[in-house]
Motif scaffolding. Structure first.
Motif, PDB file in Angstrom:
ATOM      1  N   GLN A  53       5.309 -11.631  -2.289  1.00 43.38           N
ATOM      2  CA  GLN A  53       3.923 -11.339  -1.937  1.00 43.38           C
ATOM      3  C   GLN A  53       3.681 -11.352  -0.430  1.00 43.38           C
ATOM      4  O   GLN A  53       2.620 -10.924   0.023  1.00 43.38           O
ATOM      5  N   THR A  54       4.648 -11.795   0.364  1.00 48.88           N
ATOM      6  CA  THR A  54       4.476 -11.844   1.815  1.00 48.88           C
ATOM      7  C   THR A  54       4.931 -10.569   2.519  1.00 48.88           C
ATOM      8  O   THR A  54       4.511 -10.321   3.652  1.00 48.88           O
ATOM      9  N   ASN A  55       5.766  -9.769   1.876  1.00 47.39           N
ATOM     10  CA  ASN A  55       6.306  -8.585   2.558  1.00 47.39           C
ATOM     11  C   ASN A  55       6.184  -7.299   1.731  1.00 47.39           C
ATOM     12  O   ASN A  55       6.765  -6.286   2.125  1.00 47.39           O
ATOM     13  N   SER A  56       5.455  -7.311   0.630  1.00 46.73           N
ATOM     14  CA  SER A  56       5.339  -6.109  -0.207  1.00 46.73           C
ATOM     15  C   SER A  56       3.940  -6.004  -0.782  1.00 46.73           C
ATOM     16  O   SER A  56       3.258  -7.016  -0.996  1.00 46.73           O
ATOM     17  N   VAL A  57       3.538  -4.748  -1.025  1.00 45.13           N
ATOM     18  CA  VAL A  57       2.269  -4.433  -1.689  1.00 45.13           C
ATOM     19  C   VAL A  57       2.586  -3.463  -2.819  1.00 45.13           C
ATOM     20  O   VAL A  57       3.297  -2.471  -2.611  1.00 45.13           O
ATOM     21  N   VAL A  58       2.071  -3.727  -4.005  1.00 41.87           N
ATOM     22  CA  VAL A  58       2.378  -2.932  -5.198  1.00 41.87           C
ATOM     23  C   VAL A  58       1.138  -2.134  -5.599  1.00 41.87           C
ATOM     24  O   VAL A  58       0.037  -2.684  -5.717  1.00 41.87           O
ATOM     25  N   LEU A  59       1.330  -0.828  -5.799  1.00 37.35           N
ATOM     26  CA  LEU A  59       0.268   0.081  -6.255  1.00 37.35           C
ATOM     27  C   LEU A  59       0.701   0.735  -7.559  1.00 37.35           C
ATOM     28  O   LEU A  59       1.887   1.033  -7.751  1.00 37.35           O
ATOM     29  N   ILE A  60      -0.261   0.991  -8.438  1.00 38.03           N
ATOM     30  CA  ILE A  60       0.001   1.603  -9.745  1.00 38.03           C
ATOM     31  C   ILE A  60      -0.810   2.897  -9.858  1.00 38.03           C
ATOM     32  O   ILE A  60      -1.979   2.953  -9.477  1.00 38.03           O
ATOM     33  N   ARG A 106      -2.311  -3.710  -7.483  1.00 43.29           N
ATOM     34  CA  ARG A 106      -1.858  -4.722  -8.433  1.00 43.29           C
ATOM     35  C   ARG A 106      -1.596  -6.027  -7.689  1.00 43.29           C
ATOM     36  O   ARG A 106      -0.701  -6.107  -6.845  1.00 43.29           O
ATOM     37  N   ARG A 107      -2.360  -7.056  -8.012  1.00 41.29           N
ATOM     38  CA  ARG A 107      -2.294  -8.324  -7.300  1.00 41.29           C
ATOM     39  C   ARG A 107      -1.158  -9.222  -7.788  1.00 41.29           C
ATOM     40  O   ARG A 107      -0.746 -10.129  -7.078  1.00 41.29           O
ATOM     41  N   TYR A 108      -0.663  -8.974  -9.001  1.00 44.09           N
ATOM     42  CA  TYR A 108       0.332  -9.872  -9.583  1.00 44.09           C
ATOM     43  C   TYR A 108       1.747  -9.319  -9.495  1.00 44.09           C
ATOM     44  O   TYR A 108       2.638  -9.786 -10.203  1.00 44.09           O
ATOM     45  N   GLY A 109       1.971  -8.324  -8.673  1.00 38.95           N
ATOM     46  CA  GLY A 109       3.319  -7.843  -8.441  1.00 38.95           C
ATOM     47  C   GLY A 109       3.719  -6.697  -9.342  1.00 38.95           C
ATOM     48  O   GLY A 109       2.892  -6.027  -9.972  1.00 38.95           O
ATOM     49  N   SER A 110       5.010  -6.479  -9.436  1.00 35.85           N
ATOM     50  CA  SER A 110       5.557  -5.320 -10.130  1.00 35.85           C
ATOM     51  C   SER A 110       5.557  -5.514 -11.638  1.00 35.85           C
ATOM     52  O   SER A 110       5.603  -6.644 -12.155  1.00 35.85           O
ATOM     53  N   LEU A 111       5.514  -4.374 -12.334  1.00 35.42           N
ATOM     54  CA  LEU A 111       5.639  -4.392 -13.790  1.00 35.42           C
ATOM     55  C   LEU A 111       7.083  -4.587 -14.236  1.00 35.42           C
ATOM     56  O   LEU A 111       7.334  -5.024 -15.363  1.00 35.42           O
ATOM     57  N   ILE A 112       8.006  -4.253 -13.367  1.00 33.50           N
ATOM     58  CA  ILE A 112       9.441  -4.391 -13.665  1.00 33.50           C
ATOM     59  C   ILE A 112      10.088  -5.231 -12.545  1.00 33.50           C
ATOM     60  O   ILE A 112      10.813  -4.703 -11.697  1.00 33.50           O
ATOM     61  N   PRO A 113       9.823  -6.510 -12.491  1.00 31.12           N
ATOM     62  CA  PRO A 113      10.330  -7.322 -11.367  1.00 31.12           C
ATOM     63  C   PRO A 113      11.848  -7.417 -11.312  1.00 31.12           C
ATOM     64  O   PRO A 113      12.419  -7.487 -10.222  1.00 31.12           O
ATOM     65  N   HIS A 114      12.518  -7.409 -12.451  1.00 30.27           N
ATOM     66  CA  HIS A 114      13.973  -7.548 -12.433  1.00 30.27           C
ATOM     67  C   HIS A 114      14.662  -6.270 -11.959  1.00 30.27           C
ATOM     68  O   HIS A 114      15.689  -6.325 -11.278  1.00 30.27           O
ATOM     69  N   GLN A 115      14.106  -5.111 -12.301  1.00 29.08           N
ATOM     70  CA  GLN A 115      14.695  -3.851 -11.854  1.00 29.08           C
ATOM     71  C   GLN A 115      14.370  -3.564 -10.384  1.00 29.08           C
ATOM     72  O   GLN A 115      15.220  -3.091  -9.632  1.00 29.08           O
ATOM     73  N   LYS A 148      -1.658  19.502 -16.593  1.00 30.96           N
ATOM     74  CA  LYS A 148      -2.118  20.345 -17.684  1.00 30.96           C
ATOM     75  C   LYS A 148      -2.416  19.475 -18.904  1.00 30.96           C
ATOM     76  O   LYS A 148      -2.091  18.287 -18.920  1.00 30.96           O
ATOM     77  N   PRO A 149      -3.049  20.032 -19.937  1.00 28.38           N
ATOM     78  CA  PRO A 149      -3.312  19.230 -21.143  1.00 28.38           C
ATOM     79  C   PRO A 149      -2.029  18.651 -21.744  1.00 28.38           C
ATOM     80  O   PRO A 149      -0.972  19.284 -21.732  1.00 28.38           O
ATOM     81  N   LYS A 150      -2.156  17.405 -22.194  1.00 24.76           N
ATOM     82  CA  LYS A 150      -1.072  16.646 -22.821  1.00 24.76           C
ATOM     83  C   LYS A 150       0.055  16.306 -21.841  1.00 24.76           C
ATOM     84  O   LYS A 150       1.201  16.150 -22.240  1.00 24.76           O
ATOM     85  N   GLN A 151      -0.288  16.189 -20.569  1.00 21.19           N
ATOM     86  CA  GLN A 151       0.677  15.749 -19.571  1.00 21.19           C
ATOM     87  C   GLN A 151       0.285  14.369 -19.052  1.00 21.19           C
ATOM     88  O   GLN A 151      -0.897  14.031 -18.976  1.00 21.19           O
ATOM     89  N   LEU A 152       1.283  13.594 -18.639  1.00 23.75           N
ATOM     90  CA  LEU A 152       1.079  12.207 -18.248  1.00 23.75           C
ATOM     91  C   LEU A 152       1.850  11.918 -16.964  1.00 23.75           C
ATOM     92  O   LEU A 152       2.943  12.431 -16.744  1.00 23.75           O
ATOM     93  N   LEU A 153       1.230  11.080 -16.119  1.00 27.20           N
ATOM     94  CA  LEU A 153       1.863  10.629 -14.880  1.00 27.20           C
ATOM     95  C   LEU A 153       1.679   9.114 -14.780  1.00 27.20           C
ATOM     96  O   LEU A 153       0.556   8.607 -14.757  1.00 27.20           O
ATOM     97  N   PHE A 154       2.793   8.403 -14.738  1.00 24.02           N
ATOM     98  CA  PHE A 154       2.771   6.943 -14.694  1.00 24.02           C
ATOM     99  C   PHE A 154       3.876   6.488 -13.746  1.00 24.02           C
ATOM    100  O   PHE A 154       5.062   6.734 -14.000  1.00 24.02           O
ATOM    101  N   LEU A 155       3.496   5.852 -12.638  1.00 24.33           N
ATOM    102  CA  LEU A 155       4.477   5.412 -11.648  1.00 24.33           C
ATOM    103  C   LEU A 155       3.983   4.153 -10.942  1.00 24.33           C
ATOM    104  O   LEU A 155       2.811   3.781 -11.029  1.00 24.33           O
ATOM    105  N   GLU A 156       4.907   3.561 -10.208  1.00 24.17           N
ATOM    106  CA  GLU A 156       4.626   2.347  -9.438  1.00 24.17           C
ATOM    107  C   GLU A 156       5.165   2.538  -8.025  1.00 24.17           C
ATOM    108  O   GLU A 156       6.312   2.961  -7.836  1.00 24.17           O
ATOM    109  N   ALA A 157       4.337   2.227  -7.031  1.00 16.82           N
ATOM    110  CA  ALA A 157       4.698   2.417  -5.623  1.00 16.82           C
ATOM    111  C   ALA A 157       4.720   1.068  -4.921  1.00 16.82           C
ATOM    112  O   ALA A 157       3.804   0.252  -5.090  1.00 16.82           O
ATOM    113  N   HIS A 158       5.766   0.852  -4.118  1.00 18.60           N
ATOM    114  CA  HIS A 158       5.913  -0.379  -3.346  1.00 18.60           C
ATOM    115  C   HIS A 158       5.786  -0.051  -1.861  1.00 18.60           C
ATOM    116  O   HIS A 158       6.469   0.856  -1.358  1.00 18.60           O
ATOM    117  N   CYS A 159       4.942  -0.796  -1.171  1.00 16.36           N
ATOM    118  CA  CYS A 159       4.681  -0.566   0.252  1.00 16.36           C
ATOM    119  C   CYS A 159       5.317  -1.683   1.074  1.00 16.36           C
ATOM    120  O   CYS A 159       5.382  -2.836   0.627  1.00 16.36           O
TER     121      CYS A 159
END
Length: 279
Positions: free
Chosen positions: A73-80, A104-113, A142-153
């Motif tokens: 939490q001191t050197n990274s910022v996580v966005l969803i 996202r204040r509680y960190g990554s969704l996949i901390p081990h990866q 387009k219809p029925k398309q999905l975008l889901f990602l996680e960004a680390h700053c």
């Protein structure tokens, strides 16, 4: 932002300009983990577009990531970013803007990866105040398309990548005055005396009648070549002031130009102090 600087040498002004371009730390998106992407853009192209989005996060609240150290939490910022288009009509598309990012204040969704481990809750930004511009288009779904990602700053300098640069343009010019003379033959005898009188008390006489707007307009005319056109049948004399500059600074939006200018002065002073210890 335009700053009028008097009494400094051009080498110091140029050093400040180079510091602004390469030695001021900012925060930008570094790593992107794509969970699902069914949009028209490829993952690699999408990651490059997202990485260039300017973020308005105070760099003093984040530390530099040390080599061979884990992210926390001191050197990274996580966005969803998670969005989809469930419209039934195939003609309607959904625009995905950068305002769809969430902090996202509680960190990554996949901390081990991703190797990002938050021990406590991070509270750096409030809601979506980390965005400089909210209308930057990322992609279209387009219809029925999905975008889901996680960004680390993370924090970095523009010498590593141009996305860390907080400055769009930084340049300076000599504060000069252009005087039009209609009949050069008539004033040719008294031209040297005229310039001598102007140079003796140049600061008091010129600063009353000429300001920044007149200088920029005159610069545009000289660059366009209108003053050199023969149809005017006029001549001009350009008088430059010694150690008098006009410094122009354009920020990307992540940091205020006032803060950038003061930070460049602080960095330059630290370099001078380091030089004194070596002498």
């Amino acid at each position: 932002m335009e700053i009028e600087i008097v009494g400094l040498d051009s080498s110091i002004i140029n050093a400040m300009r180079r510091i602004l371009l390469s030695e001021i730390a900012t925060i930008a998106i570094e790593d992107i983990y794509v969970f699902e992407n069914t949009s028209i853009l490829n993952d690699n192209i999408l990651a490059h577009r997202i990485g260039l989005i300017p973020l308005r996060i105070n760099p003093k609240q984040i530390q530099f990531q040390k080599m061979y150290c884990l992210k926390d939490q001191t050197n990274s910022v996580v966005l969803i970013l998670k969005n989809s288009n469930f419209c039934n009509s195939f003609r309607l598309t959904k625009d995905i803007f950068c305002k769809d990012f969430s902090y996202r204040r509680y960190g990554s969704l996949i901390p081990h990866q991703s190797r990002v481990y938050f021990s406590i809750k991070q509270d750096i930004v409030k809601k979506n105040s980390f965005l400089t511009f909210e209308d930057i288009l990322i992609t279209k779904l387009k219809p029925k398309q999905l975008l889901f990602l996680e960004a680390h700053c993370k924090k970095g300098y523009s010498t590593q990548h141009s996305k860390y640069s907080p400055v769009a343009a930084a340049w300076y010019l000599y504060y000069s005055t252009t005087i039009l003379i209609k009949n050069l033959i008539y004033y040719k005898q008294n031209l040297e005396n005229f310039l001598y009188l102007k140079k003796t008390n140049i600061n008091k006489k010129f600063s009353k009648f000429y300001n920044t707007k007149h200088l920029l307009n005159g610069t545009k005319l000289r660059n366009s070549g209108l003053l050199q056109n023969n149809c005017f049948n006029e001549n001009y004399v350009n008088i430059k002031r010694k150690n008098h500059f006009l410094f122009c600074l354009e920020s990307v939006g992540s940091l205020r130009p006032e803060y950038l200018f003061l930070e460049s002065l602080f960095t330059l002073s630290k370099k001078f102090e380091r030089l004194k210890t070596l002498i």
